[in-house]
Write a protein that holds these residues in place. Structure first.
Motif, mmCIF file in Angstrom:
data_model
loop_
_atom_site.group_PDB
_atom_site.id
_atom_site.type_symbol
_atom_site.label_atom_id
_atom_site.label_comp_id
_atom_site.label_asym_id
_atom_site.label_seq_id
_atom_site.Cartn_x
_atom_site.Cartn_y
_atom_site.Cartn_z
ATOM 1 N N ARG A 1 53.135 108.987 28.584
ATOM 2 C CA ARG A 1 52.031 108.590 29.442
ATOM 3 C C ARG A 1 52.117 109.227 30.827
ATOM 4 N N THR A 2 53.333 109.258 31.401
ATOM 5 C CA THR A 2 53.444 109.640 32.814
ATOM 6 C C THR A 2 54.197 110.941 33.069
ATOM 7 N N LYS A 3 55.042 111.355 32.128
ATOM 8 C CA LYS A 3 55.938 112.499 32.336
ATOM 9 C C LYS A 3 56.718 112.358 33.653
ATOM 10 N N ASN A 4 56.946 111.146 34.041
ATOM 11 C CA ASN A 4 57.615 110.897 35.318
ATOM 12 C C ASN A 4 58.972 110.220 35.098
ATOM 13 N N PRO A 5 60.057 110.935 35.397
ATOM 14 C CA PRO A 5 61.398 110.365 35.161
ATOM 15 C C PRO A 5 61.689 109.126 36.004
ATOM 16 N N MET A 6 60.882 108.937 37.066
ATOM 17 C CA MET A 6 61.056 107.749 37.908
ATOM 18 C C MET A 6 60.842 106.459 37.125
ATOM 19 N N PHE A 7 60.031 106.551 36.074
ATOM 20 C CA PHE A 7 59.704 105.340 35.322
ATOM 21 C C PHE A 7 60.677 105.076 34.180
ATOM 22 N N ILE A 8 61.664 105.939 34.008
ATOM 23 C CA ILE A 8 62.673 105.720 32.972
ATOM 24 C C ILE A 8 63.843 104.971 33.617
ATOM 25 N N THR A 9 64.229 103.858 33.028
ATOM 26 C CA THR A 9 65.281 103.043 33.637
ATOM 27 C C THR A 9 66.672 103.553 33.232
ATOM 28 N N ASP A 10 67.668 103.167 34.024
ATOM 29 C CA ASP A 10 69.054 103.521 33.701
ATOM 30 C C ASP A 10 69.450 102.959 32.346
ATOM 31 N N LEU A 11 68.969 101.765 32.076
ATOM 32 C CA LEU A 11 69.277 101.101 30.804
ATOM 33 C C LEU A 11 68.755 101.933 29.633
ATOM 34 N N GLU A 12 67.534 102.470 29.800
ATOM 35 C CA GLU A 12 66.936 103.288 28.744
ATOM 36 C C GLU A 12 67.703 104.601 28.560
ATOM 37 N N ARG A 13 68.120 105.207 29.664
ATOM 38 C CA ARG A 13 68.905 106.442 29.577
ATOM 39 C C ARG A 13 70.228 106.194 28.867
ATOM 40 N N ARG A 14 70.875 105.080 29.253
ATOM 41 C CA ARG A 14 72.163 104.744 28.651
ATOM 42 C C ARG A 14 72.004 104.514 27.148
ATOM 43 N N ALA A 15 70.912 103.850 26.768
ATOM 44 C CA ALA A 15 70.661 103.564 25.354
ATOM 45 C C ALA A 15 70.532 104.872 24.579
ATOM 46 N N ALA A 16 69.774 105.820 25.120
ATOM 47 C CA ALA A 16 69.583 107.104 24.434
ATOM 48 C C ALA A 16 70.908 107.843 24.297
ATOM 49 N N ARG A 17 71.719 107.821 25.352
ATOM 50 C CA ARG A 17 73.015 108.505 25.300
ATOM 51 C C ARG A 17 73.924 107.859 24.273
ATOM 52 N N GLN A 18 73.928 106.517 24.262
ATOM 53 C CA GLN A 18 74.804 105.832 23.323
ATOM 54 C C GLN A 18 74.369 106.056 21.879
ATOM 55 N N LEU A 19 73.086 106.259 21.657
ATOM 56 C CA LEU A 19 72.597 106.542 20.314
ATOM 57 C C LEU A 19 72.719 108.030 19.990
ATOM 58 N N GLY A 20 73.163 108.818 20.965
ATOM 59 C CA GLY A 20 73.330 110.261 20.760
ATOM 60 C C GLY A 20 72.007 110.989 20.614
ATOM 61 N N LEU A 21 70.960 110.475 21.270
ATOM 62 C CA LEU A 21 69.637 111.092 21.143
ATOM 63 C C LEU A 21 69.377 112.060 22.288
ATOM 64 N N GLU A 22 68.741 113.175 21.961
ATOM 65 C CA GLU A 22 68.311 114.132 22.975
ATOM 66 C C GLU A 22 66.886 113.779 23.364
ATOM 67 N N LYS A 23 66.684 113.545 24.646
ATOM 68 C CA LYS A 23 65.342 113.190 25.096
ATOM 69 C C LYS A 23 64.996 114.005 26.336
ATOM 70 N N PRO A 24 63.731 114.445 26.445
ATOM 71 C CA PRO A 24 63.367 115.241 27.629
ATOM 72 C C PRO A 24 63.529 114.442 28.928
ATOM 73 N N TRP A 25 63.420 113.135 28.815
ATOM 74 C CA TRP A 25 63.503 112.294 30.021
ATOM 75 C C TRP A 25 64.934 111.953 30.410
ATOM 76 N N LEU A 26 65.890 112.459 29.619
ATOM 77 C CA LEU A 26 67.300 112.152 29.921
ATOM 78 C C LEU A 26 67.820 112.932 31.108
ATOM 79 N N TYR A 27 67.305 114.129 31.305
ATOM 80 C CA TYR A 27 67.971 115.042 32.238
ATOM 81 C C TYR A 27 67.265 115.224 33.568
ATOM 82 N N ASP A 28 66.052 114.715 33.650
ATOM 83 C CA ASP A 28 65.284 115.000 34.853
ATOM 84 C C ASP A 28 65.792 114.302 36.107
ATOM 85 N N ALA A 29 66.631 113.300 35.905
ATOM 86 C CA ALA A 29 67.115 112.587 37.082
ATOM 87 C C ALA A 29 68.499 113.074 37.492
ATOM 88 N N ARG A 30 68.896 114.234 36.961
ATOM 89 C CA ARG A 30 70.211 114.738 37.360
ATOM 90 C C ARG A 30 70.238 114.998 38.854
#
Ligand SMILES: [Zn+2]
Length: 222
Positions: A131-160
């Motif tokens: 909807r937004t393509k905005n990494p600001m709206f992705i929470t730390d919890l959501e990022r952690r969940a994706a990492r723990q599931l070993g998923l590659e997501k475009p929204w994982l890296y934008d907040a580096r």
């Protein structure tokens, strides 16, 4: 039951944690502060032993009454608090074992519930991203969940965090072709793709020349 008999009792249960997350200590008037143990790398779970306590009830008129709180009540209360931390249906991998240590099926059930919750978080993040393509709206919890599931997501890296330009040491975004501050070519291939440099210039030493040329251009402009 008096305090002494309660203390020598064997009212202890195992609060099990399968998540590597660190939880802030829990506070209760009847036991003070309690830190929940997290599994070390390579461990499947960690156990925090929970003991029964005596609570003190205020009856008014300066009268109090001691009452027994079982280890299981306390542990269930803490597990509920931690698991419910992230809204309705949230689960963070903390549960009270029926016995002294968690069984395989208890652990499997906890892993299933944790994964289910993590997949829900990832699905919510995917939707938000679409909807937004905005990494600001992705929470730390959501990022952690994706990492723990070993998923590659475009929204994982934008907040580096920002990197340093190797030429001028200004803060720059990851993956940029040209330093915004000094004009150094940082990714030649990408820069060529956008017509900023010729692709046949391959040597690293040319980087510096492109950088200097750019500065010369700038000084002639003035
Ligand atoms: Zn620079």
């Amino acid at each position: 039951m008096d305090a002494q008999s309660a203390a020598k009792g064997v009212d202890v249960v195992a609060l099990v944690n399968i998540s590597a997350e660190k939880w802030p200590p829990r506070h209760r008037t009847y036991f003070g502060s309690l830190a929940i143990v997290s599994p070390q790398p390579g461990e499947a779970f960690a156990i925090t032993p929970i003991r029964g306590c005596l609570g003190v009830m205020d009856l008014g008129d300066k009268r109090t009454m001691e009452y027994r709180i079982t280890a299981r009540e306390i542990a269930e209360d803490i597990a509920r608090e931690i698991n419910g931390d992230s809204g309705e249906g949230s689960y963070h991998g903390v549960f009270v074992a029926a016995g002294d240590a968690p069984t395989e099926s208890e652990l499997a059930e906890a892993r299933r519930r944790l994964e289910e919750f993590q997949r829900r978080l990832v699905a919510a993040a995917d939707l938000e991203w679409e909807r937004t393509k905005n990494p600001m709206f992705i929470t730390d919890l959501e990022r952690r969940a994706a990492r723990q599931l070993g998923l590659e997501k475009p929204w994982l890296y934008d907040a580096r965090p920002l990197a340093d330009c190797p030429v001028c040491a200004e803060k720059i975004k990851h993956g940029v072709a040209v330093c915004r501050s000094c004009g150094a070519i940082l990714d030649r291939e990408k820069a060529a793709q956008y017509g900023l440099v010729a692709l046949d210039e391959k040597h690293a030493s040319r980087n510096r020349r492109a950088h200097t040329d750019q500065r010369e251009q700038e000084s002639t402009k003035q």
